[in-house]
Design an enzyme around this catalytic site. Structure first.
Site, PDB file in Angstrom:
ATOM      1  N   GLY A 104     -35.542 -75.609  20.560  1.00 33.09           N
ATOM      2  CA  GLY A 104     -36.389 -76.347  19.625  1.00 33.09           C
ATOM      3  C   GLY A 104     -35.591 -76.644  18.372  1.00 33.09           C
ATOM      4  O   GLY A 104     -34.367 -76.523  18.347  1.00 33.09           O
ATOM      5  N   CYS A 105     -36.301 -77.007  17.303  1.00 28.54           N
ATOM      6  CA  CYS A 105     -35.582 -77.426  16.099  1.00 28.54           C
ATOM      7  C   CYS A 105     -35.257 -76.234  15.220  1.00 28.54           C
ATOM      8  O   CYS A 105     -34.440 -76.322  14.321  1.00 28.54           O
ATOM      9  CB  CYS A 105     -36.393 -78.449  15.328  1.00 28.54           C
ATOM     10  N   VAL A 106     -35.918 -75.096  15.464  1.00 25.93           N
ATOM     11  CA  VAL A 106     -35.716 -73.961  14.569  1.00 25.93           C
ATOM     12  C   VAL A 106     -35.492 -72.681  15.356  1.00 25.93           C
ATOM     13  O   VAL A 106     -35.892 -72.583  16.519  1.00 25.93           O
ATOM     14  CB  VAL A 106     -36.913 -73.829  13.589  1.00 25.93           C
TER      15      VAL A 106
END
Lengths: 106, 410
Positions: A104-106
């Site tokens: 994911g992005c984080v």
């Protein structure tokens, strides 16, 4: 950055054995990783999925496709995909195809 | 007159209309924007509705208020893009020719793609919060819910605002504490990814945050169908997850217009050059915002930085110069973490979220990858900035590309 030798070639990888530079990948490397993932042999059905994933990822900064993208993009349904790459197909294909772990992005 | 046609008046389309109307000569360029819906939703605000922090009125305004003078606005649905004829057909029969087309048609949720999500229990024990209807129905349900197991399940990625489900479950923890029933609520976060946090540095900094809040994570959960009678999510490998209340983030797909027109990938997102937004198939079509197939987070923030990069590039392009690879995948966002605190992340295609400080002239700095009250405050004032600055295409003192200033890295 860790490196390891696969199929006679030294490649960069992360601690879980995912290649970190997808351009270092080769079909020989894929065969070795597939064995590590518990697959007996890569059939044409496996290769079709692996090739599609590499082609797809190449245009998207090498980000790994998701399960849904793979099933729609290849026409292989999810049950078949689980049969080809048991347990986590998206993750398993990514590793064999020399792509990063799905993230994911984080 | 040259014609620039924008399909979709959401965040990306509205910002493009505002930026380019100011930059393009009015005697040379006609700018038209098409959208079937009258209302603009402040989508980051949908997250707060289920917890009673915002109401529907806090997140809606008429789209027309944000379309500048000199831009023709047509309230109608587009039926088909015909790239070979350089025109777009509307469902009401009108035909709009274009010299350049911007697709800003966004992404939508598709609960019907997962068997058993919809049906009699939809908005009774199964809710979404990505629509204003879903968020308000959930608010009503949560007001009197007596506890049980709440499961937040992400069906598959990519999704719009990938941190929203995490924010939802952290806010839920706070909300049930406030209501005095946290001890009667079990919170579970199910994701198809290998964990709630997957980027190495963010995982190191935030890995324990859900644990500390008593939120359990079920990684690599891929829902095949939902059994509404027994209240279970069933995985493709036949493992199951029980729930009393299911908050789903259904499969996201691009607009049907994109699919119908043969312009989309397998999830109806438009394949584009990831640095310039130019369609890979047509040299006069661009896709911006959530509609584009970009390997970065679908978000208003990404749309904003994209539009900034695109606007200057577009002027070069129509002058006959080549497009520059300006967009780097930059996105930044506040992540609500409950109890009046928030986190901030800032990243692009190459740079993962890093710790440190994010400078903002006059207001900042904000702490990166750390829970602070200031970040929560930043998130709350953001709504004002969205309506008054961002949508109108005015500049914020933020660089469109990632800056390493303030970030700690080796």
């Amino acid at each position: 950055m860790a490196t390891r030798e696969i199929a006679g070639k030294t490649v960069q990888c992360d601690e879980e054995g995912y290649l970190t530079d997808p351009t270092e990948w080769s079909e020989e490397i894929a065969k070795v990783i597939a064995t590590e993932e518990g697959l007996e042999a890569l059939t044409e059905a496996h290769w079709a999925v692996i090739r599609w994933c590499r082609e797809e990822a190449a245009g998207k900064n090498w980000s790994s496709p998701t399960l849904r993208q793979i099933t729609i993009g290849t026409g292989v349904n999810t049950k078949e995909l689980f049969a080809l790459f048991p347990k986590g197909p998206a993750k398993k294909v990514a590793r064999i195809a020399g792509l990063g772990k799905p993230e994911g992005c984080v | 007159m040259k014609r620039l046609l924008i399909i979709g008046a959401g965040a990306a389309g509205t910002m493009v209309a505002n930026r380019l109307r100011r930059k393009l000569d009015r005697d040379e360029w006609k700018v038209t924007i098409v959208d079937p819906v009258e209302t603009h939703y402040y989508q980051p605000g949908l997250l707060f509705i289920p917890f009673g922090m915002y109401s529907k009125d806090d997140v809606v305004k008429p789209k027309r208020d944000f379309i500048p003078a000199g831009v023709e606005m047509i309230q109608a649905a587009a039926e088909l893009v015909e790239p070979d004829r350089g025109r777009v057909k509307l469902t009401d029969g009108r035909v709009l020719p274009y010299d350049f087309l911007v697709l800003a048609t966004g992404t939508q949720i598709h609960p019907e793609e997962t068997p058993g999500l919809q049906g009699p229990e939809w908005q009774r024990s199964i809710f979404d919060f990505y629509t204003v209807e879903g968020a308000t129905a959930l608010a009503e349900h949560l007001r009197t819910w007596q506890g049980g197991r709440l499961v937040v399940d992400v069906v598959d990625n990519p999704i719009k605002c990938p941190v929203a489900p995490l924010e939802f479950i952290m806010l839920a923890d706070w909300f049930f504490h406030q209501r005095g029933i946290r001890d009667r609520v079990r919170l579970t976060y199910a994701t198809p990814l290998p964990g709630a946090f997957t980027k190495p540095i963010a995982s190191k900094h935030l890995g324990g945050i859900l644990d500390a809040k008593g939120i359990e994570v079920v990684p690599e959960f891929l829902v095949e169908h939902v059994d509404q009678d027994t209240k279970r999510l069933v995985h493709y490998d036949e493992s199951e997850l029980e729930y009393d209340l299911l908050v789903t983030v259904p499969l996201n797909k691009g607009d049907e217009l994109v699919a119908r027109s043969g312009l989309g990938d397998e999830l109806a997102y438009v394949p584009v050059d990831i640095h310039t937004f130019l369609s890979k198939k047509h040299d006069n079509i661009f896709a911006l915002g959530d509609a584009a197939a970009l390997p970065t987070s679908k978000s208003g923030s990404g749309a904003h930085f994209s539009v900034e990069c695109f606007a200057d590039n577009f002027l070069r392009y129509v002058d006959g110069r080549e497009l520059l690879p300006t967009y780097d995948g930059h996105v930044n966002c506040f992540i609500e973490s409950g109890f009046g605190k928030g986190l901030l992340i800032d990243f692009n295609y190459e740079v993962e979220p890093l710790p440190g400080r994010y400078p903002l002239p006059g207001i900042g700095p904000f702490a990166l990858l750390r829970q602070t009250g200031m970040n929560h405050w930043g998130k709350m004032i953001f709504r004002w900035m969205y309506w008054n600055i961002l949508l109108k295409g005015r500049g914020l003192p933020l660089p469109a590309r990632v800056s390493m200033s303030g970030k700690w890295h080796n």
